[in-house]
Scaffold this motif. Structure first.
Motif, PDB file in Angstrom:
ATOM      1  N   GLY A 218       0.784  -1.225   0.000  1.00  0.00           N
ATOM      2  CA  GLY A 218       0.000   0.000   0.000  1.00  0.00           C
ATOM      3  C   GLY A 218       0.816   1.274   0.000  1.00  0.00           C
ATOM      4  O   GLY A 218       0.363   2.304   0.496  1.00  0.00           O
ATOM      5  N   GLY A 219       2.041   1.214  -0.548  1.00  0.00           N
ATOM      6  CA  GLY A 219       2.883   2.402  -0.624  1.00  0.00           C
ATOM      7  C   GLY A 219       3.882   2.547   0.497  1.00  0.00           C
ATOM      8  O   GLY A 219       4.572   3.562   0.592  1.00  0.00           O
ATOM      9  N   LEU A 220       3.997   1.525   1.356  1.00  0.00           N
ATOM     10  CA  LEU A 220       4.968   1.551   2.457  1.00  0.00           C
ATOM     11  C   LEU A 220       6.229   0.806   2.052  1.00  0.00           C
ATOM     12  O   LEU A 220       6.167  -0.335   1.597  1.00  0.00           O
ATOM     13  CB  LEU A 220       4.372   0.921   3.720  1.00  0.00           C
ATOM     14  CG  LEU A 220       3.210   1.677   4.342  1.00  0.00           C
ATOM     15  CD1 LEU A 220       2.625   0.876   5.502  1.00  0.00           C
ATOM     16  CD2 LEU A 220       3.648   3.056   4.802  1.00  0.00           C
ATOM     17  N   PHE A 221       7.375   1.443   2.235  1.00  0.00           N
ATOM     18  CA  PHE A 221       8.669   0.875   1.853  1.00  0.00           C
ATOM     19  C   PHE A 221       9.451   0.511   3.097  1.00  0.00           C
ATOM     20  O   PHE A 221       9.510   1.277   4.060  1.00  0.00           O
ATOM     21  CB  PHE A 221       9.454   1.897   1.026  1.00  0.00           C
ATOM     22  CG  PHE A 221      10.800   1.421   0.595  1.00  0.00           C
ATOM     23  CD1 PHE A 221      10.944   0.684  -0.558  1.00  0.00           C
ATOM     24  CD2 PHE A 221      11.931   1.713   1.347  1.00  0.00           C
ATOM     25  CE1 PHE A 221      12.194   0.245  -0.970  1.00  0.00           C
ATOM     26  CE2 PHE A 221      13.189   1.277   0.944  1.00  0.00           C
ATOM     27  CZ  PHE A 221      13.316   0.542  -0.214  1.00  0.00           C
ATOM     28  N   GLY A 222      10.047  -0.662   3.089  1.00  0.00           N
ATOM     29  CA  GLY A 222      10.889  -1.102   4.194  1.00  0.00           C
ATOM     30  C   GLY A 222      11.921  -2.083   3.677  1.00  0.00           C
ATOM     31  O   GLY A 222      11.885  -2.486   2.514  1.00  0.00           O
ATOM     32  N   PRO A 223      12.843  -2.497   4.521  1.00  0.00           N
ATOM     33  CA  PRO A 223      13.862  -3.458   4.103  1.00  0.00           C
ATOM     34  C   PRO A 223      13.241  -4.769   3.623  1.00  0.00           C
ATOM     35  O   PRO A 223      12.217  -5.210   4.138  1.00  0.00           O
ATOM     36  CB  PRO A 223      14.693  -3.688   5.368  1.00  0.00           C
ATOM     37  CG  PRO A 223      14.405  -2.516   6.235  1.00  0.00           C
ATOM     38  CD  PRO A 223      13.017  -2.081   5.911  1.00  0.00           C
ATOM     39  N   LEU A 224      13.876  -5.369   2.646  1.00  0.00           N
ATOM     40  CA  LEU A 224      13.414  -6.629   2.065  1.00  0.00           C
ATOM     41  C   LEU A 224      13.560  -7.761   3.071  1.00  0.00           C
ATOM     42  O   LEU A 224      14.544  -7.836   3.802  1.00  0.00           O
ATOM     43  CB  LEU A 224      14.245  -6.934   0.811  1.00  0.00           C
ATOM     44  CG  LEU A 224      13.791  -8.055  -0.089  1.00  0.00           C
ATOM     45  CD1 LEU A 224      12.416  -7.758  -0.664  1.00  0.00           C
ATOM     46  CD2 LEU A 224      14.790  -8.250  -1.216  1.00  0.00           C
ATOM     47  N   ARG A 225      12.552  -8.625   3.123  1.00  0.00           N
ATOM     48  CA  ARG A 225      12.596  -9.827   3.969  1.00  0.00           C
ATOM     49  C   ARG A 225      12.553 -11.042   3.047  1.00  0.00           C
ATOM     50  O   ARG A 225      11.768 -11.087   2.113  1.00  0.00           O
ATOM     51  CB  ARG A 225      11.404  -9.873   4.907  1.00  0.00           C
ATOM     52  CG  ARG A 225      11.360  -8.763   5.885  1.00  0.00           C
ATOM     53  CD  ARG A 225      10.173  -8.821   6.809  1.00  0.00           C
ATOM     54  NE  ARG A 225       9.146  -9.756   6.369  1.00  0.00           N
ATOM     55  CZ  ARG A 225       7.939  -9.826   6.863  1.00  0.00           C
ATOM     56  NH1 ARG A 225       7.586  -9.025   7.815  1.00  0.00           N
ATOM     57  NH2 ARG A 225       7.068 -10.680   6.427  1.00  0.00           N
ATOM     58  N   PHE A 226      13.381 -12.024   3.333  1.00  0.00           N
ATOM     59  CA  PHE A 226      13.426 -13.222   2.491  1.00  0.00           C
ATOM     60  C   PHE A 226      12.587 -14.365   3.036  1.00  0.00           C
ATOM     61  O   PHE A 226      12.338 -15.335   2.340  1.00  0.00           O
ATOM     62  CB  PHE A 226      14.875 -13.670   2.287  1.00  0.00           C
ATOM     63  CG  PHE A 226      15.638 -12.725   1.394  1.00  0.00           C
ATOM     64  CD1 PHE A 226      15.530 -12.812   0.024  1.00  0.00           C
ATOM     65  CD2 PHE A 226      16.422 -11.732   1.936  1.00  0.00           C
ATOM     66  CE1 PHE A 226      16.200 -11.936  -0.802  1.00  0.00           C
ATOM     67  CE2 PHE A 226      17.106 -10.847   1.116  1.00  0.00           C
ATOM     68  CZ  PHE A 226      16.987 -10.948  -0.256  1.00  0.00           C
ATOM     69  N   THR A 227      12.160 -14.264   4.281  1.00  0.00           N
ATOM     70  CA  THR A 227      11.292 -15.287   4.861  1.00  0.00           C
ATOM     71  C   THR A 227      10.190 -14.591   5.646  1.00  0.00           C
ATOM     72  O   THR A 227      10.403 -13.502   6.196  1.00  0.00           O
ATOM     73  CB  THR A 227      12.062 -16.234   5.812  1.00  0.00           C
ATOM     74  OG1 THR A 227      12.562 -15.471   6.910  1.00  0.00           O
ATOM     75  CG2 THR A 227      13.205 -16.942   5.096  1.00  0.00           C
ATOM     76  N   PRO A 228       9.020 -15.220   5.737  1.00  0.00           N
ATOM     77  CA  PRO A 228       7.937 -14.612   6.520  1.00  0.00           C
ATOM     78  C   PRO A 228       8.296 -14.448   7.994  1.00  0.00           C
ATOM     79  O   PRO A 228       7.797 -13.553   8.664  1.00  0.00           O
ATOM     80  CB  PRO A 228       6.778 -15.581   6.356  1.00  0.00           C
ATOM     81  CG  PRO A 228       7.087 -16.365   5.136  1.00  0.00           C
ATOM     82  CD  PRO A 228       8.583 -16.430   5.054  1.00  0.00           C
ATOM     83  N   ALA A 229       9.172 -15.312   8.497  1.00  0.00           N
ATOM     84  CA  ALA A 229       9.521 -15.275   9.917  1.00  0.00           C
ATOM     85  C   ALA A 229      10.497 -14.155  10.254  1.00  0.00           C
ATOM     86  O   ALA A 229      10.675 -13.828  11.424  1.00  0.00           O
ATOM     87  CB  ALA A 229      10.127 -16.615  10.330  1.00  0.00           C
ATOM     88  N   ALA A 230      11.142 -13.558   9.236  1.00  0.00           N
ATOM     89  CA  ALA A 230      12.101 -12.482   9.506  1.00  0.00           C
ATOM     90  C   ALA A 230      11.382 -11.313  10.178  1.00  0.00           C
ATOM     91  O   ALA A 230      10.228 -11.012   9.883  1.00  0.00           O
ATOM     92  CB  ALA A 230      12.754 -12.029   8.206  1.00  0.00           C
ATOM     93  N   ALA A 231      12.088 -10.668  11.075  1.00  0.00           N
ATOM     94  CA  ALA A 231      11.497  -9.557  11.821  1.00  0.00           C
ATOM     95  C   ALA A 231      11.141  -8.399  10.889  1.00  0.00           C
ATOM     96  O   ALA A 231      11.896  -8.071   9.977  1.00  0.00           O
ATOM     97  CB  ALA A 231      12.477  -9.087  12.887  1.00  0.00           C
ATOM     98  N   SER A 232      10.002  -7.816  11.116  1.00  0.00           N
ATOM     99  CA  SER A 232       9.591  -6.654  10.338  1.00  0.00           C
ATOM    100  C   SER A 232      10.358  -5.436  10.818  1.00  0.00           C
ATOM    101  O   SER A 232      10.587  -5.260  11.997  1.00  0.00           O
ATOM    102  CB  SER A 232       8.096  -6.399  10.500  1.00  0.00           C
ATOM    103  OG  SER A 232       7.365  -7.455   9.942  1.00  0.00           O
ATOM    104  N   ALA A 233      10.757  -4.606   9.874  1.00  0.00           N
ATOM    105  CA  ALA A 233      11.483  -3.388  10.209  1.00  0.00           C
ATOM    106  C   ALA A 233      10.576  -2.188   9.997  1.00  0.00           C
ATOM    107  O   ALA A 233       9.459  -2.307   9.496  1.00  0.00           O
ATOM    108  CB  ALA A 233      12.730  -3.285   9.339  1.00  0.00           C
ATOM    109  N   ARG A 234      11.054  -1.038  10.358  1.00  0.00           N
ATOM    110  CA  ARG A 234      10.289   0.193  10.177  1.00  0.00           C
ATOM    111  C   ARG A 234      10.057   0.453   8.701  1.00  0.00           C
ATOM    112  O   ARG A 234      10.918   0.195   7.867  1.00  0.00           O
ATOM    113  CB  ARG A 234      11.043   1.371  10.763  1.00  0.00           C
ATOM    114  CG  ARG A 234      11.028   1.398  12.260  1.00  0.00           C
ATOM    115  CD  ARG A 234      11.522   2.727  12.681  1.00  0.00           C
ATOM    116  NE  ARG A 234      10.359   3.561  12.959  1.00  0.00           N
ATOM    117  CZ  ARG A 234      10.327   4.448  13.905  1.00  0.00           C
ATOM    118  NH1 ARG A 234      11.392   4.651  14.635  1.00  0.00           N
ATOM    119  NH2 ARG A 234       9.248   5.168  14.120  1.00  0.00           N
ATOM    120  N   THR A 235       8.906   0.990   8.408  1.00  0.00           N
ATOM    121  CA  THR A 235       8.572   1.339   7.036  1.00  0.00           C
ATOM    122  C   THR A 235       8.386   2.845   6.930  1.00  0.00           C
ATOM    123  O   THR A 235       8.221   3.533   7.937  1.00  0.00           O
ATOM    124  CB  THR A 235       7.267   0.641   6.593  1.00  0.00           C
ATOM    125  OG1 THR A 235       6.201   1.045   7.454  1.00  0.00           O
ATOM    126  CG2 THR A 235       7.413  -0.874   6.616  1.00  0.00           C
TER     127      THR A 235
END
Length: 194
Positions: free
Chosen positions: A81-98
């Motif tokens: 929806g227009g939010l940019f954040g660091p790429l994650r390679f697995t669903p379990a990876a921690a979400s970072a700030r967007t």
């Protein structure tokens, strides 16, 4: 256009979904190089090191060298929806700030266009690897001189990018994004959704 056919006046939906080059360059002429280059920089394209005039209007057609991860992450911003954040390679990876790089409305409209099978038909026909059984927004591309091609798209759960090319940089004759990378993209998406 890639297929050497001029289609005259077309809608934005048909132009984007059908990967038409002439409308893309025309839009860049109207909006300006600098605002487009600024948008690309906000989306994380690090190879954008020169002034926008250096790249010219071919910037609308993908003349900028980009890494697959950068391109996938830009599509991921659309998916989010227009939010940019660091790429994650697995669903379990921690979400970072967007951070917001485009309005939710703009992201929705672009995703809706890229999911429109009928709008893609002008270039790719109705039956092609981009026509999935579940909702996806997807785009292909082929580089100058047929050196490589890609297919990037997302569903409600996954964003997947595929690059096809020769590591030597030699051209692949008669291999485009729809015939090279798209079948692999579709197979990966189908496997993920199984």
């Amino acid at each position: 256009n890639y297929d050497q056919t001029h289609r005259g006046l077309v809608s934005v939906r048909t132009a984007l979904a059908g990967s038409l080059n002439i409308p893309a360059v025309r839009v860049l002429e109207l909006t300006g190089l600098e605002p487009f280059a600024e948008r690309l920089a906000r989306l994380g394209f690090r190879e954008l090191t020169e002034a926008a005039d250096f790249y010219g209007y071919a910037l609308a057609l993908g003349s900028l060298d980009v890494r697959l991860e950068e391109l996938v992450n830009a599509y991921r911003a659309l998916a989010n929806g227009g939010l940019f954040g660091p790429l994650r390679f697995t669903p379990a990876a921690a979400s970072a700030r967007t951070r917001r790089v485009m309005s939710p409305e703009s992201a929705f409209l672009v995703a809706d266009i890229l999911s429109d099978r009928q709008a893609r038909a002008v270039t790719f026909g109705l039956e092609n690897p981009l026509a999935t059984r579940y909702w996806t927004a997807v785009k292909t591309g082929t580089s100058k001189d047929m050196r490589d091609n890609w297919c990037i798209g997302f569903s409600s759960r996954y964003t997947v990018g595929v690059w096809v090319g020769n590591f030597s940089g030699s051209p692949m004759h008669d291999v485009s994004g729809i015939s090279g990378a798209a079948p692999a993209w579709a197979a990966i998406m189908d496997r993920l959704h199984a």
